[in-house]
Write an enzyme that holds these catalytic residues in place. Structure first.
Site, PDB file in Angstrom:
ATOM      1  N   HIS A  94       0.820  -1.220   0.000  1.00 25.93           N
ATOM      2  CA  HIS A  94       0.000   0.000   0.000  1.00 25.93           C
ATOM      3  C   HIS A  94       0.852   1.267   0.000  1.00 25.93           C
ATOM      4  O   HIS A  94       0.343   2.347  -0.281  1.00 25.93           O
ATOM      5  CB  HIS A  94      -1.005  -0.007   1.160  1.00 25.93           C
ATOM      6  CG  HIS A  94      -0.451   0.303   2.517  1.00 25.93           C
ATOM      7  ND1 HIS A  94      -0.288  -0.644   3.498  1.00 25.93           N
ATOM      8  CD2 HIS A  94      -0.045   1.464   3.078  1.00 25.93           C
ATOM      9  CE1 HIS A  94       0.198  -0.083   4.586  1.00 25.93           C
ATOM     10  NE2 HIS A  94       0.356   1.208   4.356  1.00 25.93           N
ATOM     11  N   ASP A 125       0.216  -7.576   1.337  1.00 27.93           N
ATOM     12  CA  ASP A 125       0.607  -6.183   1.543  1.00 27.93           C
ATOM     13  C   ASP A 125       2.122  -6.028   1.673  1.00 27.93           C
ATOM     14  O   ASP A 125       2.621  -5.345   2.565  1.00 27.93           O
ATOM     15  CB  ASP A 125      -0.088  -5.569   2.754  1.00 27.93           C
ATOM     16  CG  ASP A 125      -0.103  -4.034   2.675  1.00 27.93           C
ATOM     17  OD1 ASP A 125       0.492  -3.477   1.731  1.00 27.93           O
ATOM     18  OD2 ASP A 125      -0.699  -3.397   3.563  1.00 27.93           O
ATOM     19  N   SER A 208       4.358   2.787   7.891  1.00 29.78           N
ATOM     20  CA  SER A 208       4.133   1.588   7.090  1.00 29.78           C
ATOM     21  C   SER A 208       5.360   1.229   6.262  1.00 29.78           C
ATOM     22  O   SER A 208       5.946   2.081   5.592  1.00 29.78           O
ATOM     23  CB  SER A 208       2.950   1.803   6.145  1.00 29.78           C
ATOM     24  OG  SER A 208       1.744   1.930   6.850  1.00 29.78           O
TER      25      SER A 208
END
Length: 356
Positions: A94, A125, A208
């Site tokens: 992402h 992911d 992230s």
């Protein structure tokens, strides 16, 4: 927190050193150690264990932080970890989104470096990008053994939260083996990921793809999600973050670097597309089969479009998310049962699971 209710998020609890000091002091004091010959008391010094812990933090940060980078796509910003000495960097899918080229800033670089996408794997992911030129002095991080991660281990989260590059937060491993479903809105991939590490270290937008590190200086996970609380209007639930375990990161990254894609996902599948259906009270009532892949697990078991799956093995299924979470706990080739409704009648069939 029930994993089936965990939803993603936005893209912790700090262990107070003073409390730790008080506990150590209470158990290890020697009454006359600070007394002078003239009867006065010398200034109290910090217990050695606290100094040791602080020094270990400094050592780990000095060792690992240079391997954590900031990744800038055209519409998003995140973090990444240098994976090898060839310039490969692992991050979240992402973070890269649909982009093919990126600007990468290392802890020691003054100017951004350029990098290109190798492969993105949204189902887990994870993604790998590669620097167009490997700068001198940039070293790969060491990845630890996920099986040795225990609840209570102290961890540091490193990344670029809110664009603040080379930031470090601290917490503990709060739980292991969590299955978490990531939202498909707000930049998420919609993936359901098993065996995640839950941590109290702060995970904020920009963290992230960064590093969750133990006190041995090893990456034990890639921070990916921070839980949201529906009772807070979808706001972040403080101190509840999740990281993809290092073992899965290595499995996916090694395949991408070796083959240019993921060739063995290790993820169980029924071979269907499905949608959540509601009952007469407008409550989720199952996962309706919309399409069946020819030759897939569901096809071989006799499932067909229109069937409504209500249970996988012993796990109740009221939504497609619950179906994904139940599958995430299983392996390709494993046999289980599917309970479903067809034309108002409940049926159960045995199925041998396929692979995503």
């Amino acid at each position: 927190m029930d994993a089936s209710r965990t939803r993603a998020l936005r893209r912790g609890t700090v262990v107070p050193l003073l409390v730790a000091a008080a506990l150590v002091a209470a158990g290890c004091t020697t009454p006359d150690s600070s007394a002078k010959q003239d009867g006065t008391t010398a200034p109290a010094s910090l217990p050695m264990s606290v100094n040791d812990l602080q020094n270990q933090y400094l050592k780990v940060i000095k060792q690992v932080l240079p391997s954590v980078v900031q990744i800038q796509a055209s519409q998003d910003l995140g973090s990444g970890v240098v994976y090898d000495d060839q310039g490969h960097i692992v991050t979240n899918a992402h973070v890269v989104g649909t982009e093919k080229t990126f600007k990468v800033t290392t802890a020691n670089s003054r100017e951004p470096l350029t990098a290109s996408l190798v492969y993105s794997y949204p189902d887990q992911d994870l993604a790998v990008i590669k620097l167009d030129k490997m700068p001198a002095g940039l070293r790969a991080a060491a990845f630890g053994n996920s099986d040795k991660v225990q609840v209570g281990h102290i961890v540091l989260a490193m990344g670029s939260p809110l664009g603040l590059s080379s930031s470090v937060t601290q917490g503990i491993v709060s739980a292991t083996g969590r299955t978490v479903s990531e939202g498909s809105t707000g930049g998420g991939t919609g993936a359901t990921i098993a065996n995640m590490v839950q941590t109290s270290a702060d995970i904020n937008p920009g963290n992230s793809g960064g590093a969750l590190v133990n006190l041995d200086g090893q990456i034990i996970g890639i921070p990916t999600l921070a839980a949201t609380d529906p009772n807070l209007g979808g706001g972040a639930a403080p101190g509840i973050g999740f990281a993809i375990p290092a073992s899965m990161v290595r499995t996916v990254a090694d395949q991408i670097i070796r083959s240019g894609k993921v060739v063995d996902s290790g993820r169980a599948a029924l071979g269907i597309s499905a949608r959540t259906v509601l009952d007469d009270s407008y409550q989720p009532a199952g996962a309706a089969v919309a399409a069946v892949r020819s030759g897939g697990a569901a096809d071989r078991a006799g499932l067909r479009p229109g069937d409504v799956i209500t249970k996988l093995g012993d796990a109740p299924v009221t939504t497609t998310t619950e179906l994904s979470e139940a599958l995430a706990a299983l392996r390709p080739g494993q046999r289980t049962t599917v309970t479903y409704q067809r034309d108002g009648a409940e049926k159960t069939v045995e199925v041998t699971l396929g692979e995503v």
